[in-house]
Scaffold this active site. Structure first.
Site, PDB file in Angstrom:
ATOM      1  N   CYS A 123      -6.398  24.504   1.754  1.00  0.00           N
ATOM      2  CA  CYS A 123      -5.809  23.055   1.578  1.00  0.00           C
ATOM      3  C   CYS A 123      -5.245  22.096   2.697  1.00  0.00           C
ATOM      4  O   CYS A 123      -5.395  21.110   2.342  1.00  0.00           O
ATOM      5  CB  CYS A 123      -5.157  23.115   0.470  1.00  0.00           C
ATOM      6  SG  CYS A 123      -4.977  24.083  -0.869  1.00  0.00           S
ATOM      7  N   HIS A 261      -2.424  16.119  -0.187  1.00  0.00           N
ATOM      8  CA  HIS A 261      -2.797  17.277  -0.544  1.00  0.00           C
ATOM      9  C   HIS A 261      -2.033  17.411  -1.900  1.00  0.00           C
ATOM     10  O   HIS A 261      -1.266  16.857  -1.984  1.00  0.00           O
ATOM     11  CB  HIS A 261      -2.523  18.372   0.633  1.00  0.00           C
ATOM     12  CG  HIS A 261      -3.222  19.559  -0.648  1.00  0.00           C
ATOM     13  ND1 HIS A 261      -4.548  19.867  -1.479  1.00  0.00           N
ATOM     14  CD2 HIS A 261      -2.688  20.955  -1.151  1.00  0.00           C
ATOM     15  CE1 HIS A 261      -5.037  21.084  -2.318  1.00  0.00           C
ATOM     16  NE2 HIS A 261      -3.245  20.991  -1.519  1.00  0.00           N
ATOM     17  N   ASN A 292      -5.311  20.732  -8.200  1.00  0.00           N
ATOM     18  CA  ASN A 292      -5.554  21.344  -6.479  1.00  0.00           C
ATOM     19  C   ASN A 292      -7.152  21.106  -6.701  1.00  0.00           C
ATOM     20  O   ASN A 292      -7.612  22.309  -7.545  1.00  0.00           O
ATOM     21  CB  ASN A 292      -5.289  22.795  -6.890  1.00  0.00           C
ATOM     22  CG  ASN A 292      -5.064  22.400  -5.505  1.00  0.00           C
ATOM     23  OD1 ASN A 292      -5.131  22.756  -4.906  1.00  0.00           O
ATOM     24  ND2 ASN A 292      -3.871  23.144  -5.417  1.00  0.00           N
TER      25      ASN A 292
END
Length: 336
Positions: A123, A261, A292
């Protein structure tokens, strides 16, 4: 006599020139996830802030999604594909060990013969790619570099895992990095904490399929220790974000936007409090409808803020990615 190597001659600084995104057409609400786990829409929203996510169809591959997002970023930068001298793709869901998917994407975009390679930084991958692209531009090895974050995490989602089944989505986000007369991408604060590598991981390595009967092995999926990751992100990543502000010579009051993020709404809210961000700072909350998307989450969130007018060209934004590794990367940028 030792030969003298000529110094590199690149641009004095680098900036983001354009941004693009692609979200798969299929929207998956929490209700569909609840067919597989014992939970509720209220629990998912309260724990993560996620209401829907996008999952890719058979024709929405890592390559095709990247081409869509990359093409938009190139056009947004006012460039043609032939002007791209480097293609960096951050992904953990391209299942061929070799060759890198970046070379195929570069070819499909019609970029000619750029430097092209993949990186695996979870990520934080977009931040890593952005930093590498900045170095290529200022070093002079490429005038314009395309950075893509792309994931098909639905391929790695265990729908029966109550802790992760609702988290992940698919998509691609991209930016073009090019020369700038003024600083527009700040110093990157990045690093890793390998002692925590087991907190987010793939359940099985691919070579298990060579050693055992594939019919007897459950397909690999992503697994994470949610509470451990949450504590790390909330307490440690706020320090990293503050360091990025300090290194760039700006304060929270100077920011126009915060683009973290998109892992979890609770993490985002906690970082806002710790960093003491003023109310005028626009905060990306793309996780609510996109989930996500790992390396794709920051450029997708950036693209949405600009497309909806919540942020504008020239705004100063703090971006930070963090995830599997555990790895992290934060910097301050001027939005394209």
């Amino acid at each position: 006599m030792t030969a003298k190597i000529k110094p590199s001659k690149g641009a004095p600084h680098a900036r983001i020139l354009g941004v693009g995104g692609y979200r798969p057409t299929r929207v998956v609400p929490n209700e569909e996830i609840l067919k597989h786990i014992d939970s509720s829409d209220e629990w998912i929203r309260s724990r993560s802030g996620i209401a829907t996510r996008h999952w890719a169809g058979p024709d929405e591959t890592v390559a095709t999604m990247s081409v869509e997002a990359g093409g938009k970023a190139i056009a947004d930068a006012g460039l043609t594909p032939e002007q791209i001298g480097g293609v960096i793709v951050s992904t953990v869901s391209h299942f061929k060990q070799t060759p890198a998917i970046a070379t195929e994407i570069a070819h499909l975009l019609g970029t000619g013969k750029p430097a092209a390679f993949d990186i695996s930084a979870g990520c934080a991958g977009f931040g890593y790619g952005l930093t590498l692209a900045k170095g290529m531009v200022t070093d002079g090895t490429a005038e314009h570099v395309l950075v893509i974050g792309v994931e098909r995490l639905s391929d790695l989602t265990d729908l029966e895992d109550r802790a992760t089944a609702f988290l992940f989505g698919d998509g691609a986000g991209a930016v073009v990095v090019g020369p700038s007369k003024e600083p527009a991408i700040g110093p990157t604060v990045w690093g890793s904490e390998g002692d925590k590598s087991d907190t987010i991981t793939q359940t099985l390595p691919w070579d298990v399929y060579r050693e055992q009967d594939a019919a007897e092995v459950r397909y690999p999926a992503l697994r994470q220790e949610g509470q451990a990751v949450f504590r790390w992100a909330v307490y440690e990543m706020a320090k990293v974000a503050q360091q990025a502000l300090d290194d760039a010579g700006v304060s929270a009051d100077d920011l126009d936007a915060f683009i973290p993020h998109q892992a979890n709404m609770r993490i985002i809210d906690s970082m806002i409090k710790t960093l003491k961000l003023p109310e005028h700072v626009t905060v990306a909350r793309d996780v609510e409808t996109t989930g996500n998307t790992s390396a794709a989450s920051i450029p997708l969130a950036m693209e949405r803020l600009l497309a909806t007018g919540q942020a504008k060209s020239g705004d100063t934004a703090l971006v930070i990615g963090f995830g599997a590794g555990l790895v992290y990367a934060a910097t301050v940028v001027t939005l394209p």
